[in-house]
Write a protein that holds these residues in place. Structure first.
Motif, short mmCIF file in Angstrom:
data_model
loop_
_atom_site.label_atom_id
_atom_site.label_comp_id
_atom_site.label_asym_id
_atom_site.label_seq_id
_atom_site.Cartn_x
_atom_site.Cartn_y
_atom_site.Cartn_z
N HIS A 174 -17.97 60.07 -46.27
CA HIS A 174 -19.24 59.36 -46.14
C HIS A 174 -19.07 58.04 -45.41
N LEU A 175 -18.79 58.13 -44.13
CA LEU A 175 -18.61 56.96 -43.28
C LEU A 175 -19.90 56.58 -42.59
N PRO A 176 -20.06 55.33 -42.19
CA PRO A 176 -21.15 55.00 -41.26
C PRO A 176 -20.99 55.83 -39.99
N GLY A 177 -22.03 56.55 -39.64
CA GLY A 177 -21.93 57.45 -38.48
C GLY A 177 -21.62 58.88 -38.87
N GLY A 178 -21.21 59.11 -40.13
CA GLY A 178 -20.99 60.47 -40.61
C GLY A 178 -19.57 60.95 -40.46
N GLY A 179 -18.87 61.15 -41.58
CA GLY A 179 -17.51 61.64 -41.54
C GLY A 179 -17.39 63.02 -40.94
N LEU A 180 -18.36 63.91 -41.26
CA LEU A 180 -18.31 65.27 -40.71
C LEU A 180 -18.54 65.25 -39.20
N ASN A 181 -19.41 64.37 -38.74
CA ASN A 181 -19.63 64.26 -37.30
C ASN A 181 -18.33 63.88 -36.59
N ALA A 182 -17.63 62.89 -37.16
CA ALA A 182 -16.36 62.47 -36.57
C ALA A 182 -15.35 63.60 -36.61
N LEU A 183 -15.32 64.33 -37.72
CA LEU A 183 -14.39 65.46 -37.87
C LEU A 183 -14.62 66.49 -36.78
N ARG A 184 -15.88 66.84 -36.54
CA ARG A 184 -16.19 67.85 -35.52
C ARG A 184 -15.78 67.36 -34.13
N ASP A 185 -16.13 66.12 -33.82
CA ASP A 185 -15.83 65.58 -32.49
C ASP A 185 -14.32 65.53 -32.24
N ILE A 186 -13.58 65.09 -33.24
CA ILE A 186 -12.12 65.00 -33.09
C ILE A 186 -11.51 66.39 -32.96
N GLY A 187 -12.05 67.34 -33.73
CA GLY A 187 -11.54 68.71 -33.66
C GLY A 187 -11.70 69.33 -32.29
N VAL A 188 -12.82 69.00 -31.63
CA VAL A 188 -13.07 69.53 -30.28
C VAL A 188 -12.17 68.84 -29.26
N ALA A 189 -12.10 67.51 -29.35
CA ALA A 189 -11.37 66.74 -28.33
C ALA A 189 -9.86 66.75 -28.54
N TYR A 190 -9.42 66.74 -29.81
CA TYR A 190 -7.99 66.63 -30.10
C TYR A 190 -7.60 67.62 -31.21
N PRO A 191 -7.59 68.89 -30.91
CA PRO A 191 -7.34 69.92 -31.93
C PRO A 191 -5.96 69.81 -32.59
N ALA A 192 -5.03 69.12 -31.96
CA ALA A 192 -3.69 69.01 -32.56
C ALA A 192 -3.65 68.01 -33.71
N ILE A 193 -4.66 67.12 -33.79
CA ILE A 193 -4.70 66.14 -34.87
C ILE A 193 -5.17 66.83 -36.15
N ARG A 194 -4.41 66.71 -37.20
CA ARG A 194 -4.79 67.34 -38.47
C ARG A 194 -5.56 66.32 -39.31
N VAL A 195 -6.79 66.66 -39.65
CA VAL A 195 -7.67 65.73 -40.35
C VAL A 195 -7.75 66.09 -41.83
N VAL A 196 -7.61 65.07 -42.67
CA VAL A 196 -7.73 65.22 -44.12
C VAL A 196 -8.91 64.38 -44.58
N MET A 197 -9.86 65.00 -45.27
CA MET A 197 -11.01 64.26 -45.79
C MET A 197 -10.63 63.59 -47.11
N LEU A 198 -11.04 62.34 -47.24
CA LEU A 198 -10.75 61.53 -48.42
C LEU A 198 -12.08 61.07 -48.99
N THR A 199 -12.42 61.47 -50.22
CA THR A 199 -13.78 61.27 -50.71
C THR A 199 -13.84 61.25 -52.24
N PHE A 200 -14.98 60.77 -52.75
CA PHE A 200 -15.25 60.85 -54.18
C PHE A 200 -15.98 62.15 -54.53
N SER A 201 -16.50 62.85 -53.53
CA SER A 201 -17.36 64.01 -53.78
C SER A 201 -16.55 65.24 -54.20
N GLU A 202 -16.93 65.82 -55.33
CA GLU A 202 -16.32 67.06 -55.80
C GLU A 202 -17.27 68.24 -55.62
N ASP A 203 -18.32 68.07 -54.87
CA ASP A 203 -19.31 69.11 -54.65
C ASP A 203 -18.73 70.21 -53.76
#
Length: 214
Positions: free
Chosen positions: A59-88
């Motif tokens: 839950h970042l300003p600008g949207g963590g999922l949005n950043a995740l998607r953009d990074i995945g497209v541009a830099y697929p070799a970077i492994r992203v780990v989400m860090l959050t309070f949400s257990e949903d």
């Protein structure tokens, strides 16, 4: 000595972020090369540093999922780990579908955090065990096809919102995209769950993915 892993940490709470950085660097094989506090920071730091692992607040300003998607497209070799309070389970499923290689609850210990970063860097997918069991339970439930009459009861706006849920977006992100308040989106989702006769957002999202597309 183990190979040094380069890590970027992006979280909008500076004090928490400093704690994460300290926990990661408590042992010599993990080095935090940069840190930031927004989705735009995440994209910029990913491009600038090309880290092995990027820790990203959901839950970042600008949207963590949005950043995740953009990074995945541009830099697929970077492994992203989400860090959050949400257990949903919906958040977990949405993050994994968007390309996350790990999902960590912020209450983990420093040792557990380092273990996840190392595991993800080696190509594994790592989820907190309790969350993993809950997600597997939801996915193991037999999917029920949505009868045509039930689908037809949804209004165009309800279908829009359900499409957002199926794509892993949070109520806040859907509200922002559609120009609605978060409270209004929650109201629509309550109606959707009732009309589709499902128990939660995960079931609704799974059913939405079965709909024939024009």
């Amino acid at each position: 000595m183990n190979e040094v892993l380069r890590v970027v940490v992006v979280d909008d709470h500076p004090l928490f972020r400093e704690g994460v950085v300290a926990a990661l660097q408590a042992e010599g094989d993990l080095v935090v090369v940069a840190q930031g506090g927004s989705a735009s920071d995440a994209a910029e730091l990913a491009a600038q540093h090309l880290p092995d692992v990027l820790l990203l607040d959901l839950h970042l300003p600008g949207g963590g999922l949005n950043a995740l998607r953009d990074i995945g497209v541009a830099y697929p070799a970077i492994r992203v780990v989400m860090l959050t309070f949400s257990e949903d389970e919906t958040d977990v499923l949405g993050a994994l579908k968007a390309g996350a290689r790990g999902y960590i609850i912020k209450g983990v210990t420093g040792r557990e955090l380092r273990q996840v970063v190392r595991a993800v860097s080696e190509g594994e997918v790592s989820i907190t065990p309790l969350l993993a069991s809950g997600l597997l339970y939801e996915l193991a439930q037999p999917a029920r096809p949505v009868p045509g009459p039930l689908v037809e009861t949804l209004t165009p706006r309800e279908r829009q919102i359900l499409e957002g849920v199926a794509q892993g977006r949070s109520n806040k992100e859907i509200a922002r995209e559609l120009g609605l308040t978060e409270k209004t989106v929650k109201h629509y989702m309550t109606n959707v769950l009732q009309k589709l006769q499902v128990r939660n957002r995960v079931e609704a999202a799974l059913l939405a993915q079965q709909w024939p597309r024009p």
